[in-house]
Write a protein that holds these residues in place. Structure first.
Motif, PDB file in Angstrom:
ATOM      1  N   ALA A   1      -1.198   9.981 -13.577  1.00 13.64           N
ATOM      2  CA  ALA A   1      -0.329   8.818 -13.398  1.00 13.64           C
ATOM      3  C   ALA A   1      -0.607   8.118 -12.068  1.00 13.64           C
ATOM      4  CB  ALA A   1       1.136   9.234 -13.488  1.00 13.64           C
ATOM      5  N   ILE A   2      -0.806   8.893 -10.990  1.00 10.29           N
ATOM      6  CA  ILE A   2      -1.023   8.259  -9.686  1.00 10.29           C
ATOM      7  C   ILE A   2      -2.401   7.611  -9.608  1.00 10.29           C
ATOM      8  CG2 ILE A   2       0.540   9.864  -8.534  1.00 10.29           C
ATOM      9  CD1 ILE A   2      -1.965  11.194  -7.309  1.00 10.29           C
ATOM     10  N   SER A   3      -3.333   8.082 -10.437  1.00  7.32           N
ATOM     11  CA  SER A   3      -4.674   7.488 -10.409  1.00  7.32           C
ATOM     12  C   SER A   3      -4.663   6.050 -10.921  1.00  7.32           C
ATOM     13  CB  SER A   3      -5.641   8.330 -11.248  1.00  7.32           C
ATOM     14  OG  SER A   3      -5.284   8.295 -12.624  1.00  7.32           O
ATOM     15  N   THR A   4      -3.579   5.695 -11.627  1.00  5.69           N
ATOM     16  CA  THR A   4      -3.481   4.319 -12.146  1.00  5.69           C
ATOM     17  C   THR A   4      -2.792   3.386 -11.151  1.00  5.69           C
ATOM     18  OG1 THR A   4      -1.344   4.763 -13.230  1.00  5.69           O
ATOM     19  CG2 THR A   4      -3.340   5.233 -14.505  1.00  5.69           C
ATOM     20  N   LEU A   5      -2.277   3.940 -10.052  1.00  8.03           N
ATOM     21  CA  LEU A   5      -1.569   3.106  -9.075  1.00  8.03           C
ATOM     22  C   LEU A   5      -2.479   2.030  -8.490  1.00  8.03           C
ATOM     23  CD1 LEU A   5       0.892   2.476  -7.300  1.00  8.03           C
ATOM     24  CD2 LEU A   5       0.107   4.253  -5.701  1.00  8.03           C
ATOM     25  N   SER A   6      -3.733   2.408  -8.197  1.00 10.68           N
ATOM     26  CA  SER A   6      -4.648   1.461  -7.564  1.00 10.68           C
ATOM     27  C   SER A   6      -5.061   0.326  -8.494  1.00 10.68           C
ATOM     28  CB  SER A   6      -5.908   2.192  -7.077  1.00 10.68           C
ATOM     29  OG  SER A   6      -6.580   2.805  -8.168  1.00 10.68           O
ATOM     30  N   GLN A   7      -4.745   0.460  -9.776  1.00 12.27           N
ATOM     31  CA  GLN A   7      -5.101  -0.591 -10.723  1.00 12.27           C
ATOM     32  C   GLN A   7      -4.162  -1.797 -10.615  1.00 12.27           C
ATOM     33  OE1 GLN A   7      -5.239   1.207 -14.605  1.00 12.27           O
ATOM     34  NE2 GLN A   7      -6.749   2.764 -13.987  1.00 12.27           N
ATOM     35  N   ASN A   8      -3.003  -1.604 -10.027  1.00  6.19           N
ATOM     36  CA  ASN A   8      -2.070  -2.705  -9.780  1.00  6.19           C
ATOM     37  C   ASN A   8      -2.293  -3.159  -8.339  1.00  6.19           C
ATOM     38  OD1 ASN A   8       0.228  -4.251  -9.090  1.00  6.19           O
ATOM     39  ND2 ASN A   8       1.425  -3.250 -10.710  1.00  6.19           N
ATOM     40  N   ALA A   9      -3.039  -4.246  -8.160  1.00  5.41           N
ATOM     41  CA  ALA A   9      -3.513  -4.663  -6.843  1.00  5.41           C
ATOM     42  C   ALA A   9      -2.378  -4.883  -5.847  1.00  5.41           C
ATOM     43  CB  ALA A   9      -4.359  -5.926  -6.976  1.00  5.41           C
ATOM     44  N   SER A  10      -1.384  -5.685  -6.201  1.00  4.53           N
ATOM     45  CA  SER A  10      -0.308  -6.008  -5.258  1.00  4.53           C
ATOM     46  C   SER A  10       0.519  -4.771  -4.915  1.00  4.53           C
ATOM     47  CB  SER A  10       0.598  -7.092  -5.848  1.00  4.53           C
ATOM     48  OG  SER A  10       1.185  -6.651  -7.059  1.00  4.53           O
ATOM     49  N   ARG A  11       0.810  -3.982  -5.897  1.00  8.13           N
ATOM     50  CA  ARG A  11       1.605  -2.770  -5.667  1.00  8.13           C
ATOM     51  C   ARG A  11       0.815  -1.780  -4.811  1.00  8.13           C
ATOM     52  NH1 ARG A  11       3.651   1.406 -10.392  1.00  8.13           N
ATOM     53  NH2 ARG A  11       4.890   2.776  -9.046  1.00  8.13           N
TER      54      ARG A  11
ATOM     55  N   LEU B   1      -3.346   9.809  -1.661  1.00  8.19           N
ATOM     56  CA  LEU B   1      -2.452  10.139  -2.767  1.00  8.19           C
ATOM     57  C   LEU B   1      -2.601  11.602  -3.178  1.00  8.19           C
ATOM     58  CD1 LEU B   1      -2.830   6.933  -4.964  1.00  8.19           C
ATOM     59  CD2 LEU B   1      -0.714   7.750  -3.926  1.00  8.19           C
ATOM     60  N   ASP B   2      -3.829  12.088  -3.129  1.00  2.00           N
ATOM     61  CA  ASP B   2      -4.083  13.471  -3.534  1.00  2.00           C
ATOM     62  C   ASP B   2      -3.368  14.458  -2.612  1.00  2.00           C
ATOM     63  OD1 ASP B   2      -6.536  11.626  -3.979  1.00  2.00           O
ATOM     64  OD2 ASP B   2      -6.785  13.184  -5.502  1.00  2.00           O
ATOM     65  N   GLU B   3      -3.437  14.206  -1.298  1.00  2.00           N
ATOM     66  CA  GLU B   3      -2.790  15.102  -0.350  1.00  2.00           C
ATOM     67  C   GLU B   3      -1.274  14.991  -0.418  1.00  2.00           C
ATOM     68  OE1 GLU B   3      -2.275  17.906   2.749  1.00  2.00           O
ATOM     69  OE2 GLU B   3      -3.843  17.479   1.270  1.00  2.00           O
ATOM     70  N   ARG B   4      -0.778  13.782  -0.586  1.00  2.00           N
ATOM     71  CA  ARG B   4       0.683  13.602  -0.677  1.00  2.00           C
ATOM     72  C   ARG B   4       1.225  14.283  -1.929  1.00  2.00           C
ATOM     73  NH1 ARG B   4       2.509   9.381   2.815  1.00  2.00           N
ATOM     74  NH2 ARG B   4       4.269   8.874   1.477  1.00  2.00           N
ATOM     75  N   LEU B   5       0.463  14.207  -3.015  1.00  2.00           N
ATOM     76  CA  LEU B   5       0.885  14.884  -4.240  1.00  2.00           C
ATOM     77  C   LEU B   5       0.839  16.401  -4.048  1.00  2.00           C
ATOM     78  CD1 LEU B   5       1.720  14.889  -7.199  1.00  2.00           C
ATOM     79  CD2 LEU B   5      -0.688  14.770  -7.823  1.00  2.00           C
ATOM     80  N   ARG B   6      -0.201  16.896  -3.363  1.00  2.00           N
ATOM     81  CA  ARG B   6      -0.298  18.330  -3.122  1.00  2.00           C
ATOM     82  C   ARG B   6       0.898  18.825  -2.301  1.00  2.00           C
ATOM     83  NH1 ARG B   6      -1.395  21.933   0.456  1.00  2.00           N
ATOM     84  NH2 ARG B   6      -1.648  20.396   2.116  1.00  2.00           N
ATOM     85  N   LEU B   7       1.236  18.092  -1.252  1.00  2.00           N
ATOM     86  CA  LEU B   7       2.394  18.457  -0.439  1.00  2.00           C
ATOM     87  C   LEU B   7       3.682  18.406  -1.249  1.00  2.00           C
ATOM     88  CD1 LEU B   7       1.534  16.564   2.883  1.00  2.00           C
ATOM     89  CD2 LEU B   7       1.370  19.019   2.455  1.00  2.00           C
ATOM     90  N   LEU B   8       3.780  17.398  -2.087  1.00  2.00           N
ATOM     91  CA  LEU B   8       4.972  17.267  -2.925  1.00  2.00           C
ATOM     92  C   LEU B   8       5.063  18.422  -3.904  1.00  2.00           C
ATOM     93  CD1 LEU B   8       7.401  15.483  -3.609  1.00  2.00           C
ATOM     94  CD2 LEU B   8       5.978  14.306  -5.281  1.00  2.00           C
ATOM     95  N   GLU B   9       3.940  18.821  -4.464  1.00  2.00           N
ATOM     96  CA  GLU B   9       3.927  19.962  -5.386  1.00  2.00           C
ATOM     97  C   GLU B   9       4.426  21.220  -4.674  1.00  2.00           C
ATOM     98  OE1 GLU B   9      -0.001  20.324  -6.876  1.00  2.00           O
ATOM     99  OE2 GLU B   9       0.105  18.559  -8.153  1.00  2.00           O
ATOM    100  N   ASP B  10       3.920  21.465  -3.449  1.00  2.00           N
ATOM    101  CA  ASP B  10       4.327  22.661  -2.701  1.00  2.00           C
ATOM    102  C   ASP B  10       5.815  22.638  -2.386  1.00  2.00           C
ATOM    103  OD1 ASP B  10       1.761  23.560  -2.749  1.00  2.00           O
ATOM    104  OD2 ASP B  10       1.242  22.862  -0.741  1.00  2.00           O
TER     105      ASP B  10
END
Length: 227
Positions: A104-114, A197-206
């Motif tokens: 899901a987070i990998s699609t974030l960069s597809q929305n340019a303004s967001r 995003l990868d590191e923030r997700l990892r921290l969030l998972e922990d």
């Protein structure tokens, strides 16, 4: 007066009386011996029967205890195997959940303004955390333009909030295999802040893993302490 000698018939009669007396005495003695022997046999028989019975009971009790121990071991093994299978399935479910989140987070960069707004927020956060006059922003090659725009906006916001000026440089040195985000390095190179995003997700998972497990599977009854 002289004692008269016994004649032959009288002698035979007396001898017969003596023989009968001796025979009767012998029979009574034999009967006493037989009764005593029977009593001793009964006592010894009862002792041997009791001894064998105790031996059989002890052997049975030993085998029963061995069977109980074997049953408990087998039951414990089955319980442990079932618990391990359950934990494995739960872990698979959690990994599926995290995989879905990563996708899901990998699609974030597809929305340019967001995505540009996200980069501005994490870069500003990095500026405020590092608080040094010179900072290098590392981004993916595909994000270079968006990161430069976001860094410019973040620098203005930083100066408004802190009252300090900041000099920054944006480099496209992060792997395109990452989902997005940036890394920031202080001018002294002593501080590195990973805001990908990868590191923030990892921290969030922990951080969220215990709460996620509780929401999915309930309270762990074996756990005694909670922080």
């Amino acid at each position: 007066m002289a004692t008269r000698a016994l004649n032959d018939d009288e002698v035979v009669t007396e001898m017969n009386k003596m023989v009968l007396f001796i025979k009767q005495e012998a029979q009574e003695k034999a009967r006493e011996i037989r009764v005593k022997a029977d009593e001793e046999f009964a006592i010894e028989k009862a002792r041997l029967v009791k001894q064998e019975q105790q031996a059989i009971d002890a052997q049975y009790d030993k085998k029963r205890k061995q069977a109980e121990v074997a049953q408990k071991i087998a039951q414990s093994n089955l319980t442990n195997k079932a618990r391990l299978r359950l934990l494995h399935r739960r872990e698979e479910h959690l990994q599926d959940l995290f995989t879905t989140t990563r996708n899901a987070i990998s699609t974030l960069s597809q929305n340019a303004s967001r995505y540009t707004q996200f980069l501005q927020d994490v870069i500003l956060q990095g500026f405020l955390q590092i608080m040094e006059p010179e900072i290098t922003v590392l981004a993916r090659k595909v994000d270079l333009e968006a990161a430069q725009e976001a860094a410019g906006q973040a620098a203005k916001k930083f100066e408004e909030l802190s009252g300090r000026s900041i000099s920054y440089d944006v480099e496209a040195s992060l792997s395109d295999d990452l989902a997005g985000g940036v890394k920031l390095i202080s001018g002294t190179r002593r501080i590195t802040l990973d805001n990908t995003l990868d590191e923030r997700l990892r921290l969030l998972e922990d951080r969220m893993l215990p709460e996620i497990r509780k929401d999915l599977y309930g309270i762990n009854e074996n756990r005694k302490f909670y922080t």
